[in-house]
Write an enzyme that holds these catalytic residues in place. Sequence first.
Site, PDB file in Angstrom:
ATOM      1  N   LYS A 155       0.821  -1.234   0.150  1.00 47.25           N
ATOM      2  CA  LYS A 155       0.015   0.086   0.036  1.00 47.25           C
ATOM      3  C   LYS A 155       0.878   1.258  -0.174  1.00 47.25           C
ATOM      4  O   LYS A 155       0.516   2.193  -0.489  1.00 47.25           O
ATOM      5  CB  LYS A 155      -1.194   0.047   1.132  1.00 47.25           C
ATOM      6  CG  LYS A 155      -1.994  -1.128   1.174  1.00 47.25           C
ATOM      7  CD  LYS A 155      -3.116  -0.995   2.278  1.00 47.25           C
ATOM      8  CE  LYS A 155      -4.296  -2.221   2.128  1.00 47.25           C
ATOM      9  NZ  LYS A 155      -3.735  -3.500   1.861  1.00 47.25           N
ATOM     10  N   GLU A 239      -2.955   7.262   6.978  1.00 47.67           N
ATOM     11  CA  GLU A 239      -3.536   8.160   6.012  1.00 47.67           C
ATOM     12  C   GLU A 239      -4.977   8.747   6.618  1.00 47.67           C
ATOM     13  O   GLU A 239      -5.424   8.314   7.586  1.00 47.67           O
ATOM     14  CB  GLU A 239      -3.795   7.684   4.762  1.00 47.67           C
ATOM     15  CG  GLU A 239      -4.722   6.525   4.838  1.00 47.67           C
ATOM     16  CD  GLU A 239      -5.055   5.910   3.257  1.00 47.67           C
ATOM     17  OE1 GLU A 239      -4.146   6.036   2.765  1.00 47.67           O
ATOM     18  OE2 GLU A 239      -5.946   5.159   3.313  1.00 47.67           O
ATOM     19  N   ASN A 274     -14.720  -2.878   8.704  1.00 48.49           N
ATOM     20  CA  ASN A 274     -13.872  -2.665   7.451  1.00 48.49           C
ATOM     21  C   ASN A 274     -14.025  -3.866   6.558  1.00 48.49           C
ATOM     22  O   ASN A 274     -13.300  -4.019   5.530  1.00 48.49           O
ATOM     23  CB  ASN A 274     -12.474  -2.270   7.693  1.00 48.49           C
ATOM     24  CG  ASN A 274     -12.388  -1.082   8.589  1.00 48.49           C
ATOM     25  OD1 ASN A 274     -12.943  -0.171   8.111  1.00 48.49           O
ATOM     26  ND2 ASN A 274     -11.706  -1.109   9.631  1.00 48.49           N
ATOM     27  N   GLU A 314      -9.515   0.231  -5.625  1.00 46.02           N
ATOM     28  CA  GLU A 314     -10.572   0.804  -4.960  1.00 46.02           C
ATOM     29  C   GLU A 314     -10.497   2.251  -4.361  1.00 46.02           C
ATOM     30  O   GLU A 314      -9.166   2.883  -4.406  1.00 46.02           O
ATOM     31  CB  GLU A 314     -10.556  -0.159  -3.536  1.00 46.02           C
ATOM     32  CG  GLU A 314     -10.650  -1.575  -3.621  1.00 46.02           C
ATOM     33  CD  GLU A 314     -10.757  -2.138  -2.494  1.00 46.02           C
ATOM     34  OE1 GLU A 314     -10.888  -1.751  -1.446  1.00 46.02           O
ATOM     35  OE2 GLU A 314     -10.978  -3.560  -2.400  1.00 46.02           O
ATOM     36  N   GLU A 327      -6.636   1.560  -2.517  1.00 46.18           N
ATOM     37  CA  GLU A 327      -5.621   0.696  -2.786  1.00 46.18           C
ATOM     38  C   GLU A 327      -5.847  -0.089  -3.870  1.00 46.18           C
ATOM     39  O   GLU A 327      -6.874   0.123  -4.625  1.00 46.18           O
ATOM     40  CB  GLU A 327      -5.743  -0.279  -1.597  1.00 46.18           C
ATOM     41  CG  GLU A 327      -7.099  -1.306  -1.480  1.00 46.18           C
ATOM     42  CD  GLU A 327      -6.994  -1.969  -0.361  1.00 46.18           C
ATOM     43  OE1 GLU A 327      -5.886  -2.128   0.623  1.00 46.18           O
ATOM     44  OE2 GLU A 327      -8.107  -2.649   0.084  1.00 46.18           O
ATOM     45  N   ASN A 329      -6.120  -3.864  -5.262  1.00 41.65           N
ATOM     46  CA  ASN A 329      -6.015  -5.480  -5.157  1.00 41.65           C
ATOM     47  C   ASN A 329      -5.748  -6.281  -6.422  1.00 41.65           C
ATOM     48  O   ASN A 329      -6.433  -6.110  -7.183  1.00 41.65           O
ATOM     49  CB  ASN A 329      -7.579  -6.105  -4.484  1.00 41.65           C
ATOM     50  CG  ASN A 329      -7.737  -5.401  -3.369  1.00 41.65           C
ATOM     51  OD1 ASN A 329      -7.157  -5.643  -2.275  1.00 41.65           O
ATOM     52  ND2 ASN A 329      -8.859  -4.811  -2.928  1.00 41.65           N
ATOM     53  N   PHE A 386     -21.385  -9.020  15.980  1.00 41.47           N
ATOM     54  CA  PHE A 386     -20.453  -9.084  14.934  1.00 41.47           C
ATOM     55  C   PHE A 386     -19.399 -10.132  15.421  1.00 41.47           C
ATOM     56  O   PHE A 386     -18.105  -9.794  15.109  1.00 41.47           O
ATOM     57  CB  PHE A 386     -19.909  -7.857  14.741  1.00 41.47           C
ATOM     58  CG  PHE A 386     -21.052  -6.918  14.019  1.00 41.47           C
ATOM     59  CD1 PHE A 386     -22.177  -7.451  13.221  1.00 41.47           C
ATOM     60  CD2 PHE A 386     -20.827  -5.524  13.853  1.00 41.47           C
ATOM     61  CE1 PHE A 386     -22.899  -6.505  12.559  1.00 41.47           C
ATOM     62  CE2 PHE A 386     -21.542  -4.565  13.226  1.00 41.47           C
ATOM     63  CZ  PHE A 386     -22.732  -5.040  12.531  1.00 41.47           C
TER      64      PHE A 386
END
Length: 744
Positions: A155, A239, A274, A314, A327, A329, A386
Site C-alpha cells: 500500500k 492516512e 471494514n 478501490e 488501494e 487488489n 458481529f
Amino acid sequence: MFSLRSAAAARSAMFRVPTGRFFSSSSVSLRAAATEYPKTFDKILIANRGEIACRVIRTAKKMGIQTVAVYSEADAMAQHVQMADEAVLVGPPPTSQSYLSIPNILSAIKKTGAQAVHPGYGFLSENFHFVEALDKAGVTFIGPSTKSMAMMGDKIESKRIALEAKVNTIPGFQGEVKDLNHALQIANDIGYPLMIKASAGGGGKGMRVVRNDQEVRDNFDLIKSESMASFGDDRLLIERFVDNPRHIEFQLIGDQLGNTVYLPERECSIQRRNQKVIEEAPSPHLDPATRKAMGEQAVALAKRVGYHSAGTVEFLVDQQRNFYFLEMNTRLQVEHPITELVTGYDLVEQMIRVAAGLPITMKQDDVKIHGHAFESRVYAEDPEKFLPSIGTLSYYVEPTTEGVMTPDLAGNDKTKGGLVRCDSGVEEGSEISIYYDPMICKACSWAPTREGAIQVMERALDAYVIKGVTHNIPLIRDVLAKKRFRDGKLSTGFLPEEYPEGFKGHKLEGQSLDQFVCVAAALQAMRVARQHTFSNYPSSYKWDPRPTHTFELEVTPAGKKGKDAKKLVTRTVQVRAAKDGKPGEFEVVVDAAAHPAKWTPVSVDWTPETPIVATKIANAPVAIVSQYSDPVALGFKLQHCGTVFDVKVQTPEQAKLSKFMKPKAEVDESLYLMAPMPGQVVSIDVKEGQKIAAGNPLAIVEAMKMQNVLRATRDVVVKKVLVKKGASVAADEVMIEFEPEKKA
C-alpha cells in the site's frame, strides 16, 4: 406454489458462468452453451479453499481443464475437494502450516504435474514470494506478474505510484511507520481522524480508525499483531480518514498484449469492521462522467505498472463525488460475481486466457451495464455482536432462481426476469471451523432495476435455510428494508449510523407486525389440524370439526436473555377454516373483541418436510415467505424478515393461569467475563485481586484471524482468572470471575 431445492439437489447443481454475452429486454441470460475454447492449460491447481476454489473449478471444467484441489486436515471432506479431479493434503488446519505454506503447495504442484496455479483470493493470492517460487519451478501463475504484484500489493508503494500516475490520492504519510512514537508524530502532523492499516493487508484485517492519541496507543500493537498473523508482515501506513465516504471499486482486466479495460464499478459501502457485507453493481451514486473518470484513472494506474490479469482499484468517494485512490487488489475480488451478472463476462475464464498469453475478449466500447446486481455475504456469525459462529450445517438449502421467481413470490414488473446466484463451498453437513473465514455463501441477485434486484434478494434470503450455526441473514435482510438503503444514500458508516446501539433483530411494527401475526395464527391452525389427523401428508388432512380456534400469541425475540427477552407483542386471534376452502385455507381475525367482523383470508403452504412457510394474505401482492424453525414449549419458532421469534401459543384459559407461574431466576452475568465467541486466548491482561476501571482491557481473544479486545463494562475487582494465554475457549465459556459489587 413454492419450490425449494433439496439438499441433494443443492449439492449437484452448479451455477454456470458465461462463455459470451446475451441479453434480452427484460432479463439477463448467462449462456453456457457448448463452445470450442482455445488451448490454455491441461491441468491447474487451485491454491485455495471454500467457495472461491469451487468457483474456479467450475470455470476450469467448462473450459476442459483438469483441476487439482489442496486441502488441510480440517477440509478433508470439503466440497472443493470433492469437485476437483485430484486433491492433495497440504498440512494441518492452521493456515500457516497448510494453505499459506509455499513449500507444501509447491510439493502438491510437483506431485500432480499441474501447469498453472489459480490463487483465488486471500491466502497466497497477493504474495509475490509465492509467484517467484512458481516462476522458478516453471509453473504459470494465473494472476499478475511478480513485479506489478509487488508494486501494487504494498500500500505504501502503490500510493507513491498512484501519485506518479496522476491518480487522486488521500493525504497521508508516504513511507513506513517505524514505531508507536513515530505513529503519534505522524498523526499529529496530518490531523485526526486517521486510518492506520497493514501495508500488506486487505479484507478489513489489520485496520483501525483512530480519532485521538489515546486510540493510537490502544490500537497500534493490535494492528501490528493482526497484520503479522494475517499477512506475515507487520508494516503499517497512516492516512487521513475520509468522513462519511462511499467505498467504490473498479474491476480491471488486462492481457499481456497491452490491452486493459475497466468494467462497471461495484459499491461496497455496507461494511462492518471494514469488511464488506453487501455489495452492488453499478453504484447508485456515480454519474456517467464520474464513472468514466474513475475507470480511466484505474486503467492508467494498471498500465503504469504493466498490470495484466484481473485486478481491482478501490476508491473512497465523498458525497460530492470527489474520489481518492485507496488501494489496488492484485487478485480476483470476493464480489466479482455481481460484475459478471451485469456484464456477462466470466472473469475467471478471462484470467486463465490471459495467463496462457491469449488476449482478453472485450474492448472498452464493448463493456455495457445491463441491469443491477447485489451480493450478500452470508457469514456464520452473530449479527448482533458481529462475532463469528462455528458448528455443523445440520440443515442447509440455498435459494434458486426457479424457487424464488415463482409467480406467487415475485415476477412483478420490477423483478420480472430476475436471477439468483449462490457461490458457496459448503453443503449440508459441512463444518464451519475456527480456523478459516466464516463466510458461508455469496448470495447474489439480478434484475433489470435496482429496486427489482433488492426485491429478488429479499425473496432469496427469506427462502435461504441455514441451521446449525448462527448467521447474519437477519442483519442483511433488515438493511435491505431500510428506506435509506432503498434510496441509495449509502456510506461506510451506514451500519453504525443506522444501528447506533447495535442490531437487535427485525422490529415487528406496522405492516410487518400485522403480517407476522396472520402468518403465526394460520400456521398454528395448521399445526392444530395436524394433531387431528392420522397422517402427516396433505392429502389425508382431517380438519378439526370445531369452527373457530382462539389463541393468545405472545411474541418474544428468540434466544434472548434478561431485559432483551421482554415481550414484543401479545395478540388474541381467532382462526377458522375457510368456508368450502381447501386444506391450508383459513380466515383470521386479530383482536376479535375490537374487530369482530375483520376476518382476513389466509392460505398457508407448509409441510413437515421443509421449514419454508409460504403464506398468501388477502390483498397482499405476493406471498410472504417465513421459516418454521423448531417447536418450543407451548409454541414454535418462526423466522420472519430474517429474524427468528419465539411464538408462545396459549388458549385463553392457559393464558389466564400462566400469570401465576413463577419466572425462572436469572444468572447475574455481570459477575463474569465470558468468551463472546469460540477462539484462542491471545492474552490475559489482569491478575486475581486486581481492581480494573470500566473500559480497560481484560483479555484478547483471536477468532478467524481477528483479534477482539474484551474490556470491563464497569469498575470490577478480579476474583478468579479461569483461563490461560494460548488456551482455546468456547462461546460463553467463563474466562474471568469478578467480586460482587458492594452495596452502599
